[in-house]
Design an enzyme around this catalytic site. Structure first.
Site, mmCIF file in Angstrom:
data_model
loop_
_atom_site.group_PDB
_atom_site.id
_atom_site.type_symbol
_atom_site.label_atom_id
_atom_site.label_comp_id
_atom_site.label_asym_id
_atom_site.label_seq_id
_atom_site.Cartn_x
_atom_site.Cartn_y
_atom_site.Cartn_z
ATOM 1 N N LYS A 81 -35.292 52.116 39.350
ATOM 2 C CA LYS A 81 -34.689 50.855 38.923
ATOM 3 C C LYS A 81 -34.595 49.922 40.113
ATOM 4 O O LYS A 81 -34.371 50.360 41.245
ATOM 5 C CB LYS A 81 -33.282 51.084 38.345
ATOM 6 C CG LYS A 81 -32.527 49.793 38.016
ATOM 7 C CD LYS A 81 -31.107 50.074 37.570
ATOM 8 C CE LYS A 81 -30.328 48.773 37.396
ATOM 9 N NZ LYS A 81 -28.925 49.004 36.953
ATOM 10 N N GLU A 129 -17.242 42.998 36.683
ATOM 11 C CA GLU A 129 -17.483 44.320 37.270
ATOM 12 C C GLU A 129 -16.548 44.592 38.438
ATOM 13 O O GLU A 129 -16.557 43.884 39.447
ATOM 14 C CB GLU A 129 -18.937 44.442 37.738
ATOM 15 C CG GLU A 129 -19.288 45.834 38.198
ATOM 16 C CD GLU A 129 -20.745 46.187 37.960
ATOM 17 O OE1 GLU A 129 -21.136 47.324 38.277
ATOM 18 O OE2 GLU A 129 -21.485 45.334 37.464
#
Length: 424
Positions: free
Chosen positions: A179, A224
């Protein structure tokens, strides 16, 4: 190379005084037009203004140097704290570079901090000012909103950025990495001076479940939470995997599709695993849910996992402060990729821009070692040279099967969070 603190380390740090407030003020309404600092969620948190001290630091060991600076600074002065909760007493606001070794991280000790937690409110002053005399009697009027905004491509135009995504997908297919998070920037210029307070107000109204932050011209609303430390209790909220919102039945279909998406769940698992691997050596206990839940925001949904742990009581890792912990867990796969060293190299090669403090840790730390750091997402950097201009940021995780057009649309959805604040 490491930048020196703005104030001398040999200077005597002024005393800090904290008193309780009889009323709970609207924190964001206390901020001045310039230089405001913020970490607020659902009306609670901290705001500050003025500069009692400041550190700008970069290079290898930047966060260790910052931790030593803060420890030295809080060891000397007298502290009169009549409240005694996380965020009372001396506090430093911080905005850390995405790459602390290469970028410049900023730490600001405000002259005035006002906090609110669990229905209790307080004010802290650093220096000679009486905390009972520092609150403004009323809010300075907001500057008028822009009537015209001009947008321009940042480092890469959309077509070129999609090409970078395709190249990243090829690297993943070749097995170079699992990723990588690629980001874009967007430049905006208004016909009037931008008022940070107006932007923070709009972000807080539209995204009450996000942390509305502002440090040294970087401001936004992040969903977040990288790491919170309260005593020895640690917690984090990991986000990865995103879907747009819809209307009516379409909104529910999109939500169900995100929760069942193999691609998004795989991306999310990489982000959770990277945090857990980094945090586990510091913990005597660590709790991770079996699967993600949905976090619903005004413009998008995310897959979310809340991780909680207890820091060890012995050994070097038991003595680690919050900045050392932040240094250990950042960057996670949520903002960099897996494995992080290869992902960082791909970002440097393909992204085409300097992230600065975008996607870096942002938050606060008090004199007891408690604090909260999120990730600087859904944000903009106000220009130092032109008060009418700003640079917006948005990114997304690229994994096997990522479609460049869909990823471009995801960045546009994330840009929309800040654009709505500019345009309202």
């Amino acid at each position: 190379m490491t930048a020196a603190a703005v104030t001398s380390r040999d200077a005597v740090a002024p005393a800090s005084t904290t008193v309780a407030l009889p009323d709970s003020p609207a924190l964001l309404h206390l901020l001045p037009r310039e230089g405001g600092l913020s970490w607020v969620r659902r009306g609670e948190g901290l705001v500050g203004w003025g500069e009692a001290d400041r550190l700008e630091v970069s290079g290898p060991g930047a966060l260790a140097e910052a931790a030593a600076w803060w420890a030295e600074r809080t060891a000397g002065p007298a502290v009169d704290d009549g409240v005694g909760v996380p965020g009372s007493g001396p506090v430093v606001f911080a905005s850390i570079a995405f790459d602390p070794a290469a970028g410049t991280s900023v730490f600001v000790v405000p002259e005035v901090v006002v906090g609110r937690r669990g229905g209790r409110a307080w004010v802290t002053t650093t220096g000679d000012a009486d905390p009972r005399d520092v609150l403004p009697p009323s809010r300075e009027p907001l500057l008028p909103p822009p009537s015209r905004l001009r947008y321009a491509d940042g480092a890469l135009d959309p077509a070129t950025w999609c090409g970078a995504v395709s190249a990243a997908v090829d690297r993943i297919g070749d097995g170079d990495l699992a990723k990588v998070v690629l980001a874009r920037d967007l430049l905006v210029t208004a016909d009037v001076r931008l008022d940070p307070r107006r932007l923070l107000d709009r972000l807080a109204e539209r995204f009450p479940d996000c942390w509305t932050f502002a440090v040294d011209g970087l401001l936004g609303a992040t969903p977040e939470l990288l790491l919170r430390r309260t005593g020895r209790q640690l917690s984090a909220r990991v986000l990865a995997g995103t879907a747009p919102r819809g209307a009516g039945a379409e909104d529910e279909r999109l939500a169900a599709g995100l929760l069942s998406s193999g691609k998004d769940r795989a991306e999310h698992a990489l982000a959770v695993d990277s945090l857990v691997r980094a945090l586990d050596p510091y913990c005597s206990a660590l709790s991770v849910p079996e699967g993600p839940s949905l976090l619903t925001l005004a413009n998008v949904r995310h897959l979310a996992t809340d991780v909680v742990g207890t820091q060890r009581r012995s050994g070097g890792r038991g003595r680690a402060g919050l900045l050392e912990l932040v240094d250990a867990v950042h960057p996670t796969a949520a903002v960099c990729g897996t494995p992080p060293d290869r992902a960082a190299a791909v970002i440097a090669e393909l992204e085409g821009m300097d992230r600065g403090r975008y996607a870096g840790p942002v938050g606060w730390l008090d004199g007891r070692g408690d604090g909260e750091f999120g990730l600087a997402l859904r944000c903009a950097q106000l220009s130092d040279e032109d008060p009418c201009s700003a640079r917006l940021f948005a990114g997304c995780g690229i994994v096997a099967g990522s479609d460049p057009a869909a990823e471009l649309a995801e960045t546009q959805s994330k840009f929309a969070a800040f654009q709505a604040a500019l345009e309202s």
